[in-house]
Design a protein around this motif. Structure first.
Motif, PDB file in Angstrom:
ATOM      1  N   ALA A   1      -8.128 -22.199   7.924  1.00  9.30           N
ATOM      2  CA  ALA A   1      -7.785 -20.869   7.433  1.00  9.30           C
ATOM      3  C   ALA A   1      -6.271 -20.790   7.284  1.00  9.30           C
ATOM      4  O   ALA A   1      -5.529 -21.407   8.058  1.00  9.30           O
ATOM      5  N   VAL A   2      -5.833 -20.030   6.296  1.00  6.60           N
ATOM      6  CA  VAL A   2      -4.402 -19.862   6.014  1.00  6.60           C
ATOM      7  C   VAL A   2      -4.070 -18.378   5.972  1.00  6.60           C
ATOM      8  O   VAL A   2      -4.744 -17.600   5.287  1.00  6.60           O
ATOM      9  N   MET A   3      -3.038 -17.997   6.702  1.00  4.56           N
ATOM     10  CA  MET A   3      -2.510 -16.633   6.663  1.00  4.56           C
ATOM     11  C   MET A   3      -1.233 -16.633   5.838  1.00  4.56           C
ATOM     12  O   MET A   3      -0.251 -17.318   6.182  1.00  4.56           O
ATOM     13  N   LEU A   4      -1.231 -15.898   4.744  1.00  4.20           N
ATOM     14  CA  LEU A   4      -0.053 -15.750   3.895  1.00  4.20           C
ATOM     15  C   LEU A   4       0.641 -14.445   4.262  1.00  4.20           C
ATOM     16  O   LEU A   4       0.057 -13.358   4.139  1.00  4.20           O
ATOM     17  N   PHE A   5       1.881 -14.544   4.714  1.00  5.75           N
ATOM     18  CA  PHE A   5       2.629 -13.351   5.087  1.00  5.75           C
ATOM     19  C   PHE A   5       3.209 -12.707   3.829  1.00  5.75           C
ATOM     20  O   PHE A   5       4.066 -13.278   3.156  1.00  5.75           O
ATOM     21  N   ALA A   6       2.722 -11.495   3.516  1.00  8.99           N
ATOM     22  CA  ALA A   6       3.111 -10.838   2.268  1.00  8.99           C
ATOM     23  C   ALA A   6       3.351  -9.349   2.453  1.00  8.99           C
ATOM     24  O   ALA A   6       3.380  -8.599   1.476  1.00  8.99           O
ATOM     25  N   ALA A   7       3.542  -8.900   3.701  1.00  9.92           N
ATOM     26  CA  ALA A   7       3.603  -7.466   3.975  1.00  9.92           C
ATOM     27  C   ALA A   7       5.016  -6.907   4.054  1.00  9.92           C
ATOM     28  O   ALA A   7       5.179  -5.691   4.094  1.00  9.92           O
ATOM     29  N   GLY A   8       6.030  -7.762   4.089  1.00  6.49           N
ATOM     30  CA  GLY A   8       7.386  -7.311   4.382  1.00  6.49           C
ATOM     31  C   GLY A   8       8.000  -6.429   3.318  1.00  6.49           C
ATOM     32  O   GLY A   8       7.511  -6.328   2.184  1.00  6.49           O
ATOM     33  N   PHE A   9       9.121  -5.819   3.676  1.00  7.23           N
ATOM     34  CA  PHE A   9       9.797  -4.883   2.784  1.00  7.23           C
ATOM     35  C   PHE A   9      10.675  -5.577   1.740  1.00  7.23           C
ATOM     36  O   PHE A   9      11.113  -4.943   0.784  1.00  7.23           O
ATOM     37  N   GLY A  10      10.980  -6.846   1.926  1.00  9.12           N
ATOM     38  CA  GLY A  10      11.810  -7.552   0.946  1.00  9.12           C
ATOM     39  C   GLY A  10      13.207  -7.001   0.828  1.00  9.12           C
ATOM     40  O   GLY A  10      13.794  -6.987  -0.253  1.00  9.12           O
ATOM     41  N   THR A  11      13.775  -6.572   1.948  1.00 14.62           N
ATOM     42  CA  THR A  11      15.090  -5.923   1.927  1.00 14.62           C
ATOM     43  C   THR A  11      16.164  -6.822   1.337  1.00 14.62           C
ATOM     44  O   THR A  11      17.014  -6.366   0.548  1.00 14.62           O
ATOM     45  N   ARG A  12      16.139  -8.104   1.682  1.00 14.85           N
ATOM     46  CA  ARG A  12      17.175  -9.018   1.171  1.00 14.85           C
ATOM     47  C   ARG A  12      17.052  -9.239  -0.325  1.00 14.85           C
ATOM     48  O   ARG A  12      18.014  -9.671  -0.967  1.00 14.85           O
ATOM     49  N   MET A  13      15.876  -8.937  -0.894  1.00 15.36           N
ATOM     50  CA  MET A  13      15.654  -9.166  -2.319  1.00 15.36           C
ATOM     51  C   MET A  13      15.985  -7.937  -3.171  1.00 15.36           C
ATOM     52  O   MET A  13      15.844  -7.958  -4.384  1.00 15.36           O
ATOM     53  N   ALA A  14      16.464  -6.864  -2.550  1.00 13.25           N
ATOM     54  CA  ALA A  14      16.846  -5.676  -3.313  1.00 13.25           C
ATOM     55  C   ALA A  14      17.945  -6.024  -4.319  1.00 13.25           C
ATOM     56  O   ALA A  14      18.780  -6.908  -4.062  1.00 13.25           O
ATOM     57  N   PRO A  15      17.939  -5.390  -5.499  1.00 12.50           N
ATOM     58  CA  PRO A  15      17.101  -4.264  -5.935  1.00 12.50           C
ATOM     59  C   PRO A  15      15.781  -4.683  -6.591  1.00 12.50           C
ATOM     60  O   PRO A  15      15.045  -3.821  -7.090  1.00 12.50           O
ATOM     61  N   LEU A  16      15.458  -5.988  -6.613  1.00 14.30           N
ATOM     62  CA  LEU A  16      14.269  -6.438  -7.326  1.00 14.30           C
ATOM     63  C   LEU A  16      12.983  -5.947  -6.676  1.00 14.30           C
ATOM     64  O   LEU A  16      11.932  -5.909  -7.330  1.00 14.30           O
ATOM     65  N   THR A  17      13.059  -5.550  -5.407  1.00 12.91           N
ATOM     66  CA  THR A  17      11.876  -5.062  -4.715  1.00 12.91           C
ATOM     67  C   THR A  17      11.764  -3.537  -4.732  1.00 12.91           C
ATOM     68  O   THR A  17      10.953  -2.965  -4.002  1.00 12.91           O
ATOM     69  N   ALA A  18      12.538  -2.891  -5.566  1.00  8.49           N
ATOM     70  CA  ALA A  18      12.468  -1.425  -5.629  1.00  8.49           C
ATOM     71  C   ALA A  18      11.108  -0.951  -6.123  1.00  8.49           C
ATOM     72  O   ALA A  18      10.640   0.126  -5.732  1.00  8.49           O
ATOM     73  N   ASP A  19      10.450  -1.745  -6.975  1.00 15.39           N
ATOM     74  CA  ASP A  19       9.182  -1.301  -7.564  1.00 15.39           C
ATOM     75  C   ASP A  19       8.031  -2.258  -7.309  1.00 15.39           C
ATOM     76  O   ASP A  19       6.948  -2.094  -7.879  1.00 15.39           O
ATOM     77  N   ARG A  20       8.229  -3.254  -6.466  1.00 12.12           N
ATOM     78  CA  ARG A  20       7.157  -4.226  -6.202  1.00 12.12           C
ATOM     79  C   ARG A  20       7.433  -4.943  -4.886  1.00 12.12           C
ATOM     80  O   ARG A  20       8.585  -5.030  -4.449  1.00 12.12           O
ATOM     81  N   PRO A  21       6.389  -5.491  -4.261  1.00 11.07           N
ATOM     82  CA  PRO A  21       6.611  -6.294  -3.060  1.00 11.07           C
ATOM     83  C   PRO A  21       7.216  -7.646  -3.424  1.00 11.07           C
ATOM     84  O   PRO A  21       7.018  -8.150  -4.545  1.00 11.07           O
ATOM     85  N   LYS A  22       7.928  -8.244  -2.492  1.00 10.08           N
ATOM     86  CA  LYS A  22       8.617  -9.506  -2.769  1.00 10.08           C
ATOM     87  C   LYS A  22       7.704 -10.606  -3.287  1.00 10.08           C
ATOM     88  O   LYS A  22       8.103 -11.364  -4.177  1.00 10.08           O
TER      89      LYS A  22
END
Length: 230
Positions: free
Chosen positions: A7-28
């Motif tokens: 089984a594989v757990m993909l971590f995809a829940a974070g806020f993507g703060t370091r990727m701003a402003p590209l994460t203003a309208d979508r998850p990282k």
């Protein structure tokens, strides 16, 4: 209980703060790299390995990611109302993942070289290990700042300190998560307990890896994938 990870757990829940402003309208994980969302680069490697179960957790602006994954046989673990960090998120997803060791994988990186899940699985020894971290020499960790995260002993045991860079991919036994009282917590807490018992191990990836946690990492990642020279 199985000994090998299926089984594989993909971590995809974070806020993507370091990727701003590209994460203003979508998850990282939905940020495009080389024409595909970041999470698709991780999924390609996971499917090539062929586990029985794939799970992704979601929290920040989740609907775009849910819609993207709805036809892909990926189970969705919703973190609501609060985000649970890596340890809490993994524990909350165990009903999907099942018993036994699992892969956990960050979704903000791209890889060049052999399949990293396969390389990790070939080194996994459940008799000695509670977790096995896939790491890189600093020269092979593109876009990563800092001195590194772990050192590796002659017997493969990991210790904290400058040296190898943690790639965000590991195999981990999940039973230790039930002993941690907090609802939201980092997997660092589990690693510390394993370190104290001498059961945290590391191995070095033989290819190259690029951190895509910030906007400038996109160009570096696309170059690594064949759009120029790194």
């Amino acid at each position: 209980m199985r000994d090998q990870p299926q089984a594989v757990m993909l971590f995809a829940a974070g806020f993507g703060t370091r990727m701003a402003p590209l994460t203003a309208d979508r998850p990282k994980p939905m940020i495009p790299v080389a024409g595909r969302p970041l999470i698709d680069h991780a999924l390609e490697l996971v499917r090539e390995y062929g586990p029985e179960t794939i799970v992704a957790n979601v929290h920040y602006k989740p609907q775009t990611l849910i819609d993207h994954l709805q036809k892909s046989n990926v189970h969705i673990a919703h973190e609501t109302p609060e985000i649970l960090d890596t340890g809490g998120g993994l524990r909350a997803a165990l009903s999907h993942l099942g018993d036994g060791p699992v892969f956990t994988m960050n979704t903000d990186a791209v890889w060049s070289g052999p399949n990293p899940l396969q390389q990790l699985a070939s080194t996994w020894d459940p008799a000695r290990m509670d977790a096995l971290l896939l790491c890189l020499p600093h020269d092979n960790a593109i876009g990563h700042d800092g001195p590194g995260d772990f050192i590796q002993g002659d017997d493969g045991r990991a210790g904290r300190g400058p040296g190898l860079v943690y790639s965000g991919l590991q195999i981990l036994k999940t039973d230790i998560l039930h002993d941690i009282p907090e609802s939201a917590f980092s997997l660092n807490l589990a690693w510390d307990r394993m370190l104290a018992k001498g059961r945290l191990f590391a191995t070095a990836y033989t290819g190259r890896w690029c951190d895509v946690g910030r906007p400038d990492g996109i160009v570096l990642a696309e170059t690594l994938l064949g759009y120029g020279d790194v």
